[in-house]
Design a protein around this motif. Structure first.
Motif, PDB file in Angstrom:
ATOM      1  N   LEU A 198       0.518  -1.241   0.064  1.00 36.89           N
ATOM      2  CA  LEU A 198      -0.008   0.234  -0.134  1.00 36.89           C
ATOM      3  C   LEU A 198       0.998   1.082  -0.044  1.00 36.89           C
ATOM      4  N   GLY A 199       2.705   1.215   0.388  1.00 35.26           N
ATOM      5  CA  GLY A 199       2.996   2.462   0.869  1.00 35.26           C
ATOM      6  C   GLY A 199       3.254   2.866  -0.132  1.00 35.26           C
TER       7      GLY A 199
ATOM      8  N   ARG B  27      -3.748  -0.854  -6.280  1.00 33.88           N
ATOM      9  CA  ARG B  27      -3.296  -1.731  -5.558  1.00 33.88           C
ATOM     10  C   ARG B  27      -3.773  -1.586  -4.410  1.00 33.88           C
TER      11      ARG B  27
ATOM     12  N   ASP C 194       0.034   9.606   7.058  1.00 34.57           N
ATOM     13  CA  ASP C 194       1.289   9.062   7.412  1.00 34.57           C
ATOM     14  C   ASP C 194       0.944   8.439   8.581  1.00 34.57           C
ATOM     15  N   THR C 195      -0.700   7.848   9.021  1.00 36.08           N
ATOM     16  CA  THR C 195      -0.423   6.752  10.567  1.00 36.08           C
ATOM     17  C   THR C 195      -0.328   5.669  10.785  1.00 36.08           C
ATOM     18  N   LEU C 196      -0.257   4.910  10.702  1.00 34.08           N
ATOM     19  CA  LEU C 196      -0.093   3.708  11.083  1.00 34.08           C
ATOM     20  C   LEU C 196      -0.948   3.059  11.916  1.00 34.08           C
TER      21      LEU C 196
ATOM     22  N   PRO D 160      -4.756   1.206  10.712  1.00 35.99           N
ATOM     23  CA  PRO D 160      -5.059   0.553  10.663  1.00 35.99           C
ATOM     24  C   PRO D 160      -4.698  -1.065  11.909  1.00 35.99           C
ATOM     25  N   LEU D 161      -3.940  -0.478  12.204  1.00 34.25           N
ATOM     26  CA  LEU D 161      -3.398  -1.608  12.955  1.00 34.25           C
ATOM     27  C   LEU D 161      -4.671  -1.384  14.393  1.00 34.25           C
TER      28      LEU D 161
ATOM     29  N   PHE E  58      -7.527   1.954   5.166  1.00 34.69           N
ATOM     30  CA  PHE E  58      -5.786   1.829   4.167  1.00 34.69           C
ATOM     31  C   PHE E  58      -5.953   3.261   3.476  1.00 34.69           C
TER      32      PHE E  58
ATOM     33  N   ALA F  97      -2.830   4.327   5.489  1.00 35.08           N
ATOM     34  CA  ALA F  97      -1.637   2.901   4.745  1.00 35.08           C
ATOM     35  C   ALA F  97      -1.009   3.415   3.640  1.00 35.08           C
ATOM     36  N   LEU F  98      -2.453   4.794   2.150  1.00 35.81           N
ATOM     37  CA  LEU F  98      -1.619   4.691   1.293  1.00 35.81           C
ATOM     38  C   LEU F  98      -0.609   5.930   1.078  1.00 35.81           C
ATOM     39  N   LYS F  99       0.663   5.678   0.837  1.00 36.48           N
ATOM     40  CA  LYS F  99       1.993   6.662   0.913  1.00 36.48           C
ATOM     41  C   LYS F  99       1.753   8.193   0.455  1.00 36.48           C
TER      42      LYS F  99
END
Lengths: 443, 319
Positions: free
Chosen positions: A128-129, A136, B222-224, B227-228, B280, B283-285
């Motif tokens: 994804l990143g 994707r 930009d955070t994780l 999703p976690l 999601f 999570a996409l950068k």
């Protein structure tokens, strides 16, 4: 003692790797620790602690993942230029590597399951990143849901095993008073979970999507290490399957037929990355098929194919990405006639395609011959399917080679030269694949 | 700030305590009434467009369920002062109160017209009364219970597929979590407690974080931890949300309830899909610029470390 030869070889090979990256040094250190372990504790199984151990197959997987991940860190250097976070890339890579290594080192069935499952998460975040296109997201859902759908019922059956006996892998040999009905259900759940992870033709739809959308390091890791965990799982639970060996022959039909079909699909692919993904579907089918004969030769052949396919498919994905970075297209016809531009790299195309269709001096030939011999020992009708499959594999490899290398080239490439990095990475895929032929007595 | 808020919340907590610790049906009924009567003013503290309508709806449902409970008490022979054999009307009252199975619609309607904090209360603490009704009546895994467990997760699966509001997604996914909780409450008490605590905690955590962004479908890129957290709520293996599930499943596997547990697991798979669909984007950068996002970095770093610590602790317990 047989572990010595392969360890010494890899330590010598990883010395120059150490100069390039920090993880190269870590790689070397881990190899050295494994080396010390093999000196001080004899026997086929090495216990590191009460819950950690390794034997031949997990030893190979550990070495494989360290080897490939240290190359991945080299590849990560380009994210410095692209302004995408290098730190996070490294973090995900470290997490993924430790999950894979833990999943093959724990002696507990549940720990294996947990790390097997969670290794999906960093991979998903990498896709994804650092993926290329909007599609994707769809690939991510395919990958995630296919795998979860298969492996959540497996969790329940592992828990059922727990209610019979402890979950230690090695204790499975001594499991006595279970009902055949239970083993049949466990077998079916494992079949579904690991066949999706493998993937068997028919459960494979997530794999080409994930490979196409993943960044190069993600698809290299996916092809090289993550697909092999299903063979590992089957290998560990095989003592439970004793009363059901006859049942595996049904699975064999699907595996070999799927290998043939996926190779046929390769012949009409125009997307280079999904072509290689489909070819790895076929190879995985042959690999697990070899294991399902439950003979010594079949097991060894499966492990050999595992090693050779890891290096070769990962290198092929790297080569495809090399062309993608220059033409911004994965289509085979936008990348034709590359010999004019990148003469040196074409020798690597030739070598890795030769490994892919198991040409003589390489490891993959030995593996496929082993599968052939063990299958002909059971039934000669496997000959037709396997022979045809290996012919088609050779056919699409030659087709890919001829289109990419020969012909009139298009002239709209970004003129980046072949860098040292490419040669380094590719030769570090090639050397183990070549030199392991000398150490065949290890397998 | 309403002047009556401290009093109301005190009575609310007292009613919960009383419900938990009552040893006969009559006291239980009284505290249940007190609970719903204290909760309705709490709903009205912050004025929303349809707040009055929502509180009326809530009152009607709770009134009907308490009436049913009273009737069930009277109908039973050994009844009024005694915790006795469960009958189906008692169980039905519990289902109505927590909005399980076919009684889900009032909760779903309610979720559109109340604030997020009240919704969180309804999804966590207000469900306690139903669960304690089941616990006190010592309901087993009867056919009615099984039907409602299956129905809850089925309905959650199919309704949740077409939700695109965060609040309604939370409500519907609480229905599928209710099916897990119902399974736990009749098979393993400790599993139920563990599940309820972890579920409430992660629900509150995720929705307070989500509240920071204006458009609830898109989040800071930009955070994780988003999703976690959602993976944890869905129950992916080493996350905190997985361990209560595995506790329940182990109990189910001891009593060989294979069909139920496999069904619940596959429903959890759909749950993970739903949660991921809502998370999601974080999570996409390299996803261009998301316009309606406020970055709340310091807070999210705290949250991340918190969830990471929880995860590590849980893994340590496991191993």
């Amino acid at each position: 003692m047989r572990y010595f030869s392969i360890l010494i070889l890899l330590i010598m090979l990883s010395l120059p790797l150490m100069m390039f990256s920090f993880l190269g040094a870590v790689d070397l250190a881990v190899l050295f620790v494994l080396f010390l372990f093999t000196i001080f504790t004899g026997g086929p199984i090495f216990f590191i602690s009460e819950i950690l151990f390794f034997d031949k197959i997990s030893f190979l997987l550990i070495i494989l993942s360290f080897w490939l991940f240290s190359l991945m860190f080299l590849l990560g250097q380009k994210y410095k230029i692209l302004k995408v976070s290098l730190m996070k890339y490294k973090m995900y890579m470290y997490i993924l590597m430790s999950f894979i290594v833990f999943s093959v080192m724990f002696s507990d069935l549940m720990a294996f399951y947990i790390f097997f499952e969670i290794s999906l998460v960093p991979l998903v975040f990498i896709i994804l990143g650092w993926g290329y296109q909007v599609e994707r997201v769809q690939a991510f859902f395919y990958l995630f849901l296919y795998t979860m759908f298969g492996s959540l019922p497996l969790l329940f059956f592992f828990l059922l095993t727990y209610s019979y006996l402890s979950l230690d892998w090695l204790m499975l040999y001594y499991l006595k008073n279970y009902s055949e009905n239970f083993v049949l259900l466990l077998f079916l759940a494992m079949m579904i979970a690991f066949f999706i992870k493998l993937p068997l033709y028919g459960f494979h739809l997530w794999l080409p999507k994930a490979h196409v959308e993943a960044p190069v390091s993600g698809s290299m890791i996916l092809a090289a290490v993550l697909l092999k965990l299903s063979l590992y799982g089957f290998y560990r639970v095989s003592p439970l399957m004793k009363p059901l060996f006859f049942f595996f022959f049904f699975a064999l039909v699907f595996l070999f037929w799927g290998a043939l079909l996926s190779s046929l699909v390769c012949l009409r692919q125009t997307d280079m990355k999904s072509l290689i993904a489909y070819s790895s579907v076929g190879h995985m089918g042959v690999m697990l098929g070899g294991f399902f004969f439950f003979s010594q030769m079949g097991l060894k052949a499966a492990i050999i194919i595992m090693m050779s396919h890891a290096f070769c498919s990962s290198a092929l994905f790297y080569l495809v990405n090399f062309h993608y970075e220059r033409s911004y297209s994965r289509q085979i016809f936008n990348n034709r006639g590359q010999f004019i531009f990148f003469g040196m790299l074409m020798s690597f195309w030739f070598l890795f395609l030769a490994i892919n269709f198991s040409a003589p001096p390489f490891l993959s030939l030995v593996g496929e011959l082993g599968v052939f011999i063990s299958s002909f020992g059971k039934d000669l009708t496997y000959m037709y399917v396997l022979g045809l499959a290996s012919f088609v594999v050779a056919a699409f490899c030659i087709y890919l080679f001829s289109v990419v290398i020969h012909g009139l080239g298009l002239k709209h490439y970004i003129l980046q030269v072949e860098m040292d990095l490419n040669f380094f990475v590719l030769s570090y895929h090639f050397l183990p694949a070549l030199l392991m032929v000398l150490l065949l007595d290890f397998f | 700030m309403n002047k009556n808020l401290p009093l109301m919340s005190m009575f609310y907590l007292i009613s919960l305590m009383g419900m938990i610790s009552s040893n006969n049906w009559f006291m239980f009924w009284i505290f249940m009434e007190m609970n719903s009567l204290c909760f309705i003013p709490l709903m009205l503290i912050k004025k929303t467009k349809k707040g009055g309508e929502a509180s009326l709806l809530y009152f009607i449902v709770q009134g009907i369920s308490s009436m049913f409970l009273l009737m069930a008490m009277i109908n039973e022979e050994s009844s009024l002062m005694d915790v006795s054999e469960p009958n189906s009307s008692l169980i039905t009252v519990a289902f109505l109160k927590m909005g399980a199975g076919v009684f889900f619609n009032w909760l779903f309607l309610l979720s559109f017209s109340i604030t997020l904090s009240i919704l969180l209360l309804i999804l966590t603490l207000q469900k306690l009364s139903g669960f304690f009704l089941l616990l006190l009546s010592q309901a087993g895994l009867s056919y009615l219970m099984l039907i409602f467990i299956f129905l809850s997760s089925f309905m959650a699966m199919f309704i949740n597929m077409k939700q695109n509001l965060f609040k309604s997604m939370l409500t519907v996914s609480s229905l599928s979590n209710t099916s897990w909780l119902l399974t736990a409450v009749v098979t393993t008490y400790s599993g139920w407690m563990f599940y309820f605590a972890v579920y409430s905690f992660s629900l509150v955590l995720s929705s307070t974080m989500n509240n920071k962004y204006l458009d609830q479908n898109y989040r800071n890129s930009d955070t994780l931890e988003n999703p976690l957290l959602f993976l944890s709520m869905g129950g992916l293996p080493p996350m905190p949300g997985f361990f209560p599930k595995i506790l329940i499943l182990m109990n189910l596997s001891y009593s060989r309830l294979s069909l139920l547990s496999i069904f619940l697991l596959l429903a959890a798979c759909v749950d993970i899909f739903i949660y991921l669909r809502f998370s999601f984007t974080s999570a996409l950068k390299n996803n261009g610029n998301l316009m309606y996002c406020k970055a709340v970095t310091t807070k999210s770093i705290k949250m991340l470390s918190l969830s990471a610590v929880t995860m590590v602790t849980m893994m340590a317990i496991m191993l």
